[in-house]
Design a protein around this motif. Sequence first.
Motif, PDB file in Angstrom:
ATOM      1  N   ASN A  61     -14.154 -21.113   0.586  1.00 32.04           N
ATOM      2  CA  ASN A  61     -14.004 -20.299  -0.672  1.00 32.04           C
ATOM      3  C   ASN A  61     -13.956 -18.855  -0.238  1.00 32.04           C
ATOM      4  O   ASN A  61     -13.132 -17.684  -1.315  1.00 32.04           O
ATOM      5  N   LEU A  62     -14.906 -18.113   0.082  1.00 30.90           N
ATOM      6  CA  LEU A  62     -14.906 -17.026   0.080  1.00 30.90           C
ATOM      7  C   LEU A  62     -13.755 -16.259   0.913  1.00 30.90           C
ATOM      8  O   LEU A  62     -13.160 -15.134   0.413  1.00 30.90           O
ATOM      9  N   CYS A  63     -12.998 -16.726   2.256  1.00 33.02           N
ATOM     10  CA  CYS A  63     -11.963 -16.446   2.652  1.00 33.02           C
ATOM     11  C   CYS A  63     -10.836 -16.088   1.364  1.00 33.02           C
ATOM     12  O   CYS A  63     -10.034 -15.645   1.633  1.00 33.02           O
ATOM     13  N   LEU A  64     -10.582 -17.262   0.486  1.00 34.90           N
ATOM     14  CA  LEU A  64      -9.624 -17.495  -0.125  1.00 34.90           C
ATOM     15  C   LEU A  64     -10.072 -16.382  -1.092  1.00 34.90           C
ATOM     16  O   LEU A  64      -8.356 -15.663  -1.651  1.00 34.90           O
ATOM     17  N   GLU A  65     -11.102 -16.399  -1.434  1.00 33.60           N
ATOM     18  CA  GLU A  65     -11.294 -14.628  -2.563  1.00 33.60           C
ATOM     19  C   GLU A  65     -10.652 -13.581  -2.056  1.00 33.60           C
ATOM     20  O   GLU A  65     -10.497 -13.146  -2.835  1.00 33.60           O
ATOM     21  N   TYR A  66     -11.542 -13.652  -0.978  1.00 35.12           N
ATOM     22  CA  TYR A  66     -11.238 -12.110  -0.687  1.00 35.12           C
ATOM     23  C   TYR A  66      -9.939 -11.530   0.086  1.00 35.12           C
ATOM     24  O   TYR A  66      -8.953 -11.069  -0.419  1.00 35.12           O
ATOM     25  N   SER A  67      -9.044 -12.737   0.229  1.00 35.74           N
ATOM     26  CA  SER A  67      -7.505 -12.940   0.119  1.00 35.74           C
ATOM     27  C   SER A  67      -6.786 -12.945  -1.229  1.00 35.74           C
ATOM     28  O   SER A  67      -5.803 -11.444  -0.980  1.00 35.74           O
ATOM     29  N   LYS A  68      -7.247 -13.557  -2.223  1.00 37.21           N
ATOM     30  CA  LYS A  68      -6.566 -13.106  -3.253  1.00 37.21           C
ATOM     31  C   LYS A  68      -7.090 -11.338  -3.570  1.00 37.21           C
ATOM     32  O   LYS A  68      -6.348 -10.863  -4.451  1.00 37.21           O
ATOM     33  N   GLU A  69      -7.970 -11.112  -3.330  1.00 35.48           N
ATOM     34  CA  GLU A  69      -8.047  -9.311  -4.158  1.00 35.48           C
ATOM     35  C   GLU A  69      -7.467  -8.848  -2.757  1.00 35.48           C
ATOM     36  O   GLU A  69      -6.907  -7.765  -3.792  1.00 35.48           O
ATOM     37  N   LEU A  70      -7.803  -9.107  -1.495  1.00 37.05           N
ATOM     38  CA  LEU A  70      -6.521  -8.260  -1.243  1.00 37.05           C
ATOM     39  C   LEU A  70      -4.840  -8.203  -1.464  1.00 37.05           C
ATOM     40  O   LEU A  70      -4.877  -6.607  -1.579  1.00 37.05           O
ATOM     41  N   LYS A  71      -4.887  -9.154  -1.782  1.00 36.16           N
ATOM     42  CA  LYS A  71      -2.985  -9.575  -2.673  1.00 36.16           C
ATOM     43  C   LYS A  71      -3.578  -8.578  -3.740  1.00 36.16           C
ATOM     44  O   LYS A  71      -1.660  -7.846  -4.118  1.00 36.16           O
ATOM     45  N   GLU A  72      -4.036  -8.343  -4.272  1.00 37.37           N
ATOM     46  CA  GLU A  72      -4.429  -7.818  -5.949  1.00 37.37           C
ATOM     47  C   GLU A  72      -4.106  -6.006  -5.648  1.00 37.37           C
ATOM     48  O   GLU A  72      -3.559  -5.358  -5.916  1.00 37.37           O
ATOM     49  N   MET A  73      -5.280  -5.810  -4.657  1.00 31.17           N
ATOM     50  CA  MET A  73      -5.717  -4.256  -4.415  1.00 31.17           C
ATOM     51  C   MET A  73      -4.316  -3.781  -3.613  1.00 31.17           C
ATOM     52  O   MET A  73      -3.768  -3.035  -4.141  1.00 31.17           O
ATOM     53  N   LYS A  74      -3.414  -4.402  -2.985  1.00 40.24           N
ATOM     54  CA  LYS A  74      -2.487  -3.876  -2.346  1.00 40.24           C
ATOM     55  C   LYS A  74      -1.022  -3.732  -3.018  1.00 40.24           C
ATOM     56  O   LYS A  74      -0.618  -2.418  -3.296  1.00 40.24           O
ATOM     57  N   THR A  75      -1.042  -4.479  -4.258  1.00 47.15           N
ATOM     58  CA  THR A  75       0.078  -4.560  -5.146  1.00 47.15           C
ATOM     59  C   THR A  75      -0.380  -3.770  -6.046  1.00 47.15           C
ATOM     60  O   THR A  75       0.049  -2.603  -6.109  1.00 47.15           O
ATOM     61  N   LEU A  76      -1.717  -3.483  -6.153  1.00 52.41           N
ATOM     62  CA  LEU A  76      -1.926  -1.993  -7.397  1.00 52.41           C
ATOM     63  C   LEU A  76      -1.497  -0.658  -6.488  1.00 52.41           C
ATOM     64  O   LEU A  76      -1.317  -0.175  -7.160  1.00 52.41           O
ATOM     65  N   ILE A  77      -2.074  -0.683  -5.158  1.00 47.19           N
ATOM     66  CA  ILE A  77      -2.280   0.480  -4.803  1.00 47.19           C
ATOM     67  C   ILE A  77      -0.812   1.010  -4.059  1.00 47.19           C
ATOM     68  O   ILE A  77      -0.265   2.253  -4.655  1.00 47.19           O
ATOM     69  N   GLU A  78       0.169   0.075  -4.200  1.00 44.31           N
ATOM     70  CA  GLU A  78       1.811   0.063  -3.491  1.00 44.31           C
ATOM     71  C   GLU A  78       2.692   0.458  -5.452  1.00 44.31           C
ATOM     72  O   GLU A  78       3.183   1.840  -5.216  1.00 44.31           O
ATOM     73  N   ARG A  79       1.766  -0.182  -6.376  1.00 43.92           N
ATOM     74  CA  ARG A  79       2.286   0.280  -7.702  1.00 43.92           C
ATOM     75  C   ARG A  79       1.438   2.100  -8.386  1.00 43.92           C
ATOM     76  O   ARG A  79       2.346   2.868  -8.828  1.00 43.92           O
ATOM     77  N   THR A  80       0.861   2.149  -7.842  1.00 42.18           N
ATOM     78  CA  THR A  80      -0.332   3.155  -8.423  1.00 42.18           C
ATOM     79  C   THR A  80       0.422   4.556  -7.542  1.00 42.18           C
ATOM     80  O   THR A  80       0.814   5.552  -8.335  1.00 42.18           O
ATOM     81  N   TYR A  81       0.362   4.311  -6.567  1.00 42.06           N
ATOM     82  CA  TYR A  81       1.083   5.281  -5.946  1.00 42.06           C
ATOM     83  C   TYR A  81       2.060   6.141  -5.091  1.00 42.06           C
ATOM     84  O   TYR A  81       2.153   6.699  -4.184  1.00 42.06           O
ATOM     85  N   GLY A  82       2.751   4.060  -5.130  1.00 42.08           N
ATOM     86  CA  GLY A  82       4.410   4.623  -4.496  1.00 42.08           C
ATOM     87  C   GLY A  82       4.333   4.862  -2.298  1.00 42.08           C
ATOM     88  O   GLY A  82       5.170   5.313  -2.612  1.00 42.08           O
ATOM     89  N   VAL A  83       3.140   3.749  -2.553  1.00 41.71           N
ATOM     90  CA  VAL A  83       3.246   4.296  -1.548  1.00 41.71           C
ATOM     91  C   VAL A  83       3.373   2.193  -0.639  1.00 41.71           C
ATOM     92  O   VAL A  83       2.811   2.113  -1.212  1.00 41.71           O
ATOM     93  N   GLU A  84       3.635   2.016   0.491  1.00 39.86           N
ATOM     94  CA  GLU A  84       3.887   0.429   1.312  1.00 39.86           C
ATOM     95  C   GLU A  84       2.563   0.912   2.573  1.00 39.86           C
ATOM     96  O   GLU A  84       2.387   1.309   3.147  1.00 39.86           O
ATOM     97  N   VAL A  85       1.853  -0.851   1.602  1.00 36.95           N
ATOM     98  CA  VAL A  85       0.201  -0.687   2.209  1.00 36.95           C
ATOM     99  C   VAL A  85       0.702  -2.081   3.222  1.00 36.95           C
ATOM    100  O   VAL A  85       1.197  -3.131   3.222  1.00 36.95           O
TER     101      VAL A  85
END
Length: 68
Positions: free
Chosen positions: A38-62
Amino acid sequence: MGIIEDEIKKYNQIKTDLLKMSQCLGCCDASKKELYQNLCLEYSKELKEMKTLIERTYGVEVCNCCKP
């Protein structure tokens, strides 16, 4: 240090924590396995959200993987 660098550091820390927890899945007893899953699942979801946010906000590809 800039804002993007701080965001990348947070992203990398969550990724590191996820890797550590996933290692626990292989060596923990059955009673704790679901907890780590369950912890791994939640961390995976958070990583995906952060990746999307970083890419959209800063125009970079993670990148999620290393390509030779």
